[in-house]
Design an enzyme around this catalytic site. Structure first.
Site, PDB file in Angstrom:
ATOM      1  N   GLN A  85       2.702 -36.475   3.769  1.00  0.00           N
ATOM      2  CA  GLN A  85       1.979 -35.307   3.272  1.00  0.00           C
ATOM      3  C   GLN A  85       2.260 -34.100   4.173  1.00  0.00           C
ATOM      4  OE1 GLN A  85       0.363 -35.251   0.366  1.00  0.00           O
ATOM      5  NE2 GLN A  85      -0.281 -33.124   0.568  1.00  0.00           N
ATOM      6  N   ASP A 145       8.901 -37.848  -3.390  1.00  0.00           N
ATOM      7  CA  ASP A 145       8.592 -36.413  -3.446  1.00  0.00           C
ATOM      8  C   ASP A 145       9.803 -35.607  -3.942  1.00  0.00           C
ATOM      9  OD1 ASP A 145       6.016 -35.544  -2.795  1.00  0.00           O
ATOM     10  OD2 ASP A 145       6.327 -35.876  -0.649  1.00  0.00           O
ATOM     11  N   LYS A 184      -3.914 -38.871  -4.887  1.00  0.00           N
ATOM     12  CA  LYS A 184      -2.695 -39.673  -5.118  1.00  0.00           C
ATOM     13  C   LYS A 184      -3.043 -41.166  -5.115  1.00  0.00           C
ATOM     14  CE  LYS A 184       0.251 -36.000  -3.357  1.00  0.00           C
ATOM     15  NZ  LYS A 184       1.064 -35.426  -2.287  1.00  0.00           N
TER      16      LYS A 184
END
Ligand code: GUN
Length: 290
Positions: A96, A119, A52
């Site tokens: 995460q 997200d 990422k």
């Protein structure tokens, strides 16, 4: 039969984003900034987050990686989320997953300001998606929609069958494919562990999305000739011949299914590379303001 090249499509999208960011910078505007919180040292999470950060560089974004030890308290994590929610220099951030067992993932997810939830996991974003409002779409379903779009695969009036009902893939891809939109406008069936006649239902699919995490589940006898097959499976299967010690295995028996399809995604190199692109697109959207 055409193989859908997710790797190539993802590279094209990142180039498009980088060009847009370059123009922003030339206008004297600040580049988008993505922050990622990583708790502990899980190998998979480390490599996802590293990718990422790398994608941010490729797109010309700012990025910050915030690390905590495995034993961080939930309250300390909540404090950091609060800080990022209120930091005007950070457009979007992710925590995460998975988190250590002593931390409540749902509480963490809901603590993120939905305007920075790139997200797309916050219930506000899930709800906005469901009623067709603009919002952050979760990465895998958004990547699938982009592939259908860029390959010009007809969806209107088609029967889409989704295998799997997870919150991050099955449910949101069902929602997106049923929206009155292009791609979209499908008749959608969602199959899961209690579905009867799963083979018969799959054989009715014009578009079959396999997202169960069961390697090789979709066999040749389950696919209608001319169908589009999207394989979301990424099970790590031990493979001593690889440097990493594993290989990724999809939910589709690719070799036998592919010859029957009009379009099919491979594993790896299909849906996988698209997911980080979706995160980059969401971060750009967060920079512009939801
Ligand atoms: N873990 C596996 N996939 C994801 C993802 O898309 N977002 C976050 N935050 N964690 C993950």
């Amino acid at each position: 039969m055409q193989i859908i090249d997710g790797k190539k499509t993802a590279a094209e999208i990142k180039e498009e984003i980088a060009r847009e960011v370059q123009i922003m910078k030339e206008r004297g505007e600040r580049a988008p900034h993505l922050a990622a919180i990583l708790v502990g040292h899980d190998g998979g999470s480390e490599s996802y987050v590293a990718n990422k950060v790398k994608a941010c560089e490729a797109c010309g974004f700012e990025s910050s990686l915030i690390r905590f030890d495995e034993d961080v308290t939930e309250e300390r994590l909540m404090q950091e989320i609060d800080r990022l929610n209120n930091d005007p220099a950070v457009d979007g951030f992710i925590v995460q997953l998975p988190l250590p067992r002593h931390i409540d993932e749902q509480r963490v997810t809901e603590a993120i300001n939905f305007r920075k939830d790139v997200d797309g996991f916050h219930p506000v974003n899930v709800g906005r998606l469901s009623i067709g409002l603009p919002g952050f779409r979760s990465a895998t379903p958004a990547g699938i929609i982009d592939l259908l779009d860029r390959y010009g695969i007809p969806t209107k009036g088609k029967h889409a069958v989704i295998l799997g009902r997870s919150n991050i893939v099955g449910k949101p891809i069902a929602t997106l494919l049923m929206q009155k939109a292009q791609p979209g406008d499908c008749t959608v069936t969602v199959c899961h562990s209690s579905t009867r006649n799963i083979k018969e239902i799959c054989r009715e699919a014009d578009i079959l999305v396999a997202a169960l995490g069961h390697p090789g589940f979709v066999t040749e006898d389950m696919v209608k000739p001319g169908a589009t097959v999207i394989d979301v499976g990424t099970t790590r299967v031990p493979d001593p011949s690889r440097k990493s010690g594993f290989r990724l295995c999809g939910d589709v028996d690719f070799d036998n299914v592919a010859p029957k399809c009009e379009f099919i995604t491979p594993v790896p190199g299909g849906v996988g590379p698209m997911t980080i692109c979706s995160l980059m697109k969401n971060t750009l959207l967060a920079r512009k303001g939801l």
